[in-house]
Design a protein around this motif. Structure first.
Motif, PDB file in Angstrom:
ATOM      1  N   ALA B 139       0.903  -1.207  -0.098  1.00 32.84           N
ATOM      2  CA  ALA B 139       0.051   0.140  -0.003  1.00 32.84           C
ATOM      3  C   ALA B 139       0.943   1.240   0.169  1.00 32.84           C
ATOM      4  O   ALA B 139       2.167   1.233   0.203  1.00 32.84           O
ATOM      5  N   ILE B 140       0.264   2.312  -0.252  1.00 27.70           N
ATOM      6  CA  ILE B 140       0.993   3.632  -0.489  1.00 27.70           C
ATOM      7  C   ILE B 140       0.186   4.951   0.217  1.00 27.70           C
ATOM      8  O   ILE B 140      -1.107   4.960   0.069  1.00 27.70           O
ATOM      9  N   PHE B 141       0.800   5.423   1.166  1.00 33.77           N
ATOM     10  CA  PHE B 141       0.017   6.652   1.773  1.00 33.77           C
ATOM     11  C   PHE B 141       1.149   7.763   1.423  1.00 33.77           C
ATOM     12  O   PHE B 141       2.242   7.977   1.796  1.00 33.77           O
ATOM     13  N   GLY B 142       0.633   8.880   0.334  1.00 33.98           N
ATOM     14  CA  GLY B 142       1.632   9.602   0.186  1.00 33.98           C
ATOM     15  C   GLY B 142       0.798  11.165   0.388  1.00 33.98           C
ATOM     16  O   GLY B 142      -0.320  11.184   0.810  1.00 33.98           O
ATOM     17  N   GLU B 143       1.658  11.978   0.925  1.00 33.61           N
ATOM     18  CA  GLU B 143       1.286  13.412   1.281  1.00 33.61           C
ATOM     19  C   GLU B 143       0.193  14.082   0.371  1.00 33.61           C
ATOM     20  O   GLU B 143      -0.878  14.388   0.810  1.00 33.61           O
ATOM     21  N   GLU B 144       0.465  13.810  -0.930  1.00 28.84           N
ATOM     22  CA  GLU B 144      -0.500  14.750  -1.931  1.00 28.84           C
ATOM     23  C   GLU B 144      -1.813  13.790  -2.306  1.00 28.84           C
ATOM     24  O   GLU B 144      -2.762  14.692  -2.405  1.00 28.84           O
ATOM     25  N   ASN B 145      -1.682  12.512  -2.126  1.00 32.45           N
ATOM     26  CA  ASN B 145      -2.757  11.827  -2.834  1.00 32.45           C
ATOM     27  C   ASN B 145      -3.479  10.711  -1.874  1.00 32.45           C
ATOM     28  O   ASN B 145      -4.171  10.083  -2.191  1.00 32.45           O
ATOM     29  N   GLY B 146      -2.838  10.543  -0.584  1.00 34.26           N
ATOM     30  CA  GLY B 146      -3.368   9.867   0.344  1.00 34.26           C
ATOM     31  C   GLY B 146      -2.920   8.410   0.151  1.00 34.26           C
ATOM     32  O   GLY B 146      -1.987   7.953  -0.474  1.00 34.26           O
ATOM     33  N   TRP B 147      -4.210   7.484   0.436  1.00 35.59           N
ATOM     34  CA  TRP B 147      -4.052   6.109   0.579  1.00 35.59           C
ATOM     35  C   TRP B 147      -4.188   5.443  -0.962  1.00 35.59           C
ATOM     36  O   TRP B 147      -5.394   5.952  -1.480  1.00 35.59           O
ATOM     37  N   ARG B 148      -3.468   4.479  -1.140  1.00 36.16           N
ATOM     38  CA  ARG B 148      -3.708   3.798  -2.531  1.00 36.16           C
ATOM     39  C   ARG B 148      -3.370   2.419  -2.306  1.00 36.16           C
ATOM     40  O   ARG B 148      -2.179   1.860  -1.870  1.00 36.16           O
ATOM     41  N   CYS B 149      -4.469   1.428  -2.405  1.00 37.34           N
ATOM     42  CA  CYS B 149      -4.145  -0.088  -2.294  1.00 37.34           C
ATOM     43  C   CYS B 149      -5.472  -0.645  -2.716  1.00 37.34           C
ATOM     44  O   CYS B 149      -6.770   0.129  -2.509  1.00 37.34           O
ATOM     45  N   THR B 150      -5.272  -1.741  -3.104  1.00 34.15           N
ATOM     46  CA  THR B 150      -6.611  -2.694  -3.327  1.00 34.15           C
ATOM     47  C   THR B 150      -7.320  -2.832  -2.268  1.00 34.15           C
ATOM     48  O   THR B 150      -8.670  -3.163  -2.233  1.00 34.15           O
ATOM     49  N   GLU B 151      -6.639  -2.923  -1.174  1.00 30.19           N
ATOM     50  CA  GLU B 151      -7.208  -3.508   0.260  1.00 30.19           C
ATOM     51  C   GLU B 151      -7.248  -2.169   1.087  1.00 30.19           C
ATOM     52  O   GLU B 151      -6.734  -1.239   0.916  1.00 30.19           O
ATOM     53  N   LYS B 152      -7.981  -2.380   2.135  1.00 25.58           N
ATOM     54  CA  LYS B 152      -8.036  -1.353   3.419  1.00 25.58           C
ATOM     55  C   LYS B 152      -6.917  -1.189   4.247  1.00 25.58           C
ATOM     56  O   LYS B 152      -6.513  -0.283   4.739  1.00 25.58           O
ATOM     57  N   PHE B 153      -6.139  -2.683   4.272  1.00 23.13           N
ATOM     58  CA  PHE B 153      -4.741  -2.613   5.062  1.00 23.13           C
ATOM     59  C   PHE B 153      -3.981  -3.414   4.333  1.00 23.13           C
ATOM     60  O   PHE B 153      -4.450  -4.261   3.458  1.00 23.13           O
TER      61      PHE B 153
END
Lengths: 342, 342
Positions: B139-153
């Protein structure tokens, strides 16, 4: 460059910066540099200083001769010679400073509790020797060693601060600067801000456009204080009323930023910063800035809007300056109005 | 390097830094760099990450195999692979950032009034693409675009800040940083502080010694708060009680200094600074620092002395951290005692 860092402290910390080659600054000190950095474009300061546009009304290409003088009454060849010596001073100070940057050394607290290091003292001595060898009639006023001259007064005075931002230097932060000013009858005609680790050198010469590594620079426009990016070194360097005055301006700008030492004035000259406001600066921290800022189209005065002037002589006492530099005269005036300094 | 600066704003301002060549970081992006900077020693991050001393009790040279695991339960090959991807991310962000540094671009004020630029957004996108291509389950959490992942965790979460110190970046001050963290089940196992203009990269990997451009670094000792050099970004980033708490510590240290963004933590890891104290930091500004500081022998906690922990998920809310980093646990404790944070 990397070979200078063999003498290390705790662990091997090679400085990765590989600077632009600054050829021909001194024949004795930089033959090795010229060979070590073949990929970088050579910045030939002799040719740059001669080609730089002279805006003085007193000269034109058709009249240019060895007897042409600038508006300060100084001949062009003399001005070029002084610029050449200025570059040699910055080179010499830079050589010393790079040897000590991020190394282990003793830090001495001076009477005013400001720190000084062997790098400060050695760099200043290196510059003093060059001036004495090349321009014997010139006087020198250095931060570390004060006045040096055979006379009490001199038409030409070099004012030197080997490391402005010693605390940054001590903590390994590569934004301190070497400040070199040449005064002619009290007026700064040459100013250099040199960052020896990043190899950035701003040169201001009276009547000429300021350059950064040989390229002309310019301040930027800024019509309103509310749009201005402001720098100052530290909030703790304003005492008493100065603190309140600074706070008034700080509350009106777009972004107040800290921790840039003299580098902030260089960024202003290059058009990335709009305002720099500081208090309690010494002559050797101020005078070099004047030709750099003015030659880039900016304004630099004290907090009343008056010219920053210092009487350089063997009896010169420590004088403290409140300084405001602006890229645009509009916000310079707006900031003065808010400072309300009496 | 200089060819990247053909697209200029007001005047030609080539950046004189010629960085150390960072070979083999990505095969696609840096073939040109490897050729353009032949004089610099190649820093091969593949070989460095494999040679770096592993201090985990669970491995030894005689037992090292493809199935060796670190104390986090992660195999060494996996850890090396993650470090390799981390380097690719920093390379990619650096390429973008260098293109825009000291150029003209639009500055957008976000809802929280912090500025963001095309450089921030493009650099983050470049990193996101690399992660998605190489580590699809992460998963990825970026300052500009927030959370990116196919799952919640996800077990592995990359936390990215493309430019920490956007205001420094905007004003042409080369001390901002790209921050990259990899969390494994909430614990930072990889942290990178990258300064793309100066080409300095600090890498902290769980169980390993922190390196600066491939060379191991270490914090320094400091027995007393009164001897400490302290950095923080700005006096205006402390609100309410935090301002008073910070002032208590600031009044006890040897020198309080400002304006270094995440670079201050890097200087601390390298042993040039003793304390960094900040307030109101976001997860993406904090998590990358942890492996870097700890791997250099330092301590980094919140103001109560507790571990800095952030639950990374698609529901993750903005969490604000008060951070204290110290090179020496003695002054860490002394500073906590003075902060008196409840």
């Amino acid at each position: 460059m990397l070979s200078q860092f063999n003498f290390l402290s705790q662990s091997s910390k090679p400085l990765p910066f590989s600077p632009v080659s600054l050829h021909n600054q001194t024949l004795t000190l930089h033959q090795n540099d010229a060979q070590a950095l073949p990929f970088s474009p050579a910045i030939n300061y002799h040719s740059v200083s001669l080609k730089t546009t002279t805006v003085s009304a007193m000269t034109s290409n058709s009249n240019l001769s060895n007897h042409a003088v600038t508006s300060n009454g100084i001949s062009e060849p003399d001005l070029d010679r002084f610029a050449d010596v200025g570059n040699k001073l910055a080179d010499a100070a830079g050589e010393v400073i790079r040897k000590y940057f991020r190394k282990k050394f003793e830090i001495i607290d001076k009477e005013d509790l400001s720190p000084v290091t062997i790098a400060d003292r050695t760099a200043e001595e290196a510059m003093v020797l060059i001036i004495q060898e090349n321009l014997r009639s010139h006087a020198i006023f250095g931060e570390e060693n004060g006045w040096r001259c055979t006379e009490k007064f001199a038409d030409y005075v070099w004012v030197l601060d080997p490391i402005d931002g010693t605390k940054s230097f001590i903590t390994g932060k590569p934004l301190f600067g070497t400040l070199i000013a040449l005064l002619h009858k009290g007026k700064p005609i040459l100013g250099i801000i040199d960052q020896p680790v990043l190899r950035e050198r701003w040169i201001g010469i009276s009547g000429k456009r300021t350059t950064l590594n040989g390229e002309e620079v310019s301040t930027r426009t800024c019509a309103k204080l509310s749009q201005a990016y402001l720098y100052t070194t530290s909030p703790h360097l304003f005492k008493g009323d100065a603190e309140e005055a600074f706070a008034r301006v700080r509350n009106k700008v777009k972004v107040p930023l800290y921790g840039c030492d003299c580098y902030a004035y260089a960024l202003l000259a290059s058009g990335y910063v709009d305002l720099v406001i500081e208090s309690g600066l010494q002559p050797y921290d101020v005078l070099a800035l004047i030709p750099v800022i003015e030659g880039a189209g900016g304004v630099i005065t004290d907090w009343r809007g008056d010219q920053l002037y210092w009487e350089a002589s063997s009896d010169a006492r420590a004088t403290s300056f409140n300084v405001i530099a602006a890229g645009d005269k509009q916000i310079h005036q707006q900031a003065l109005d808010v400072l309300q300094w009496q």
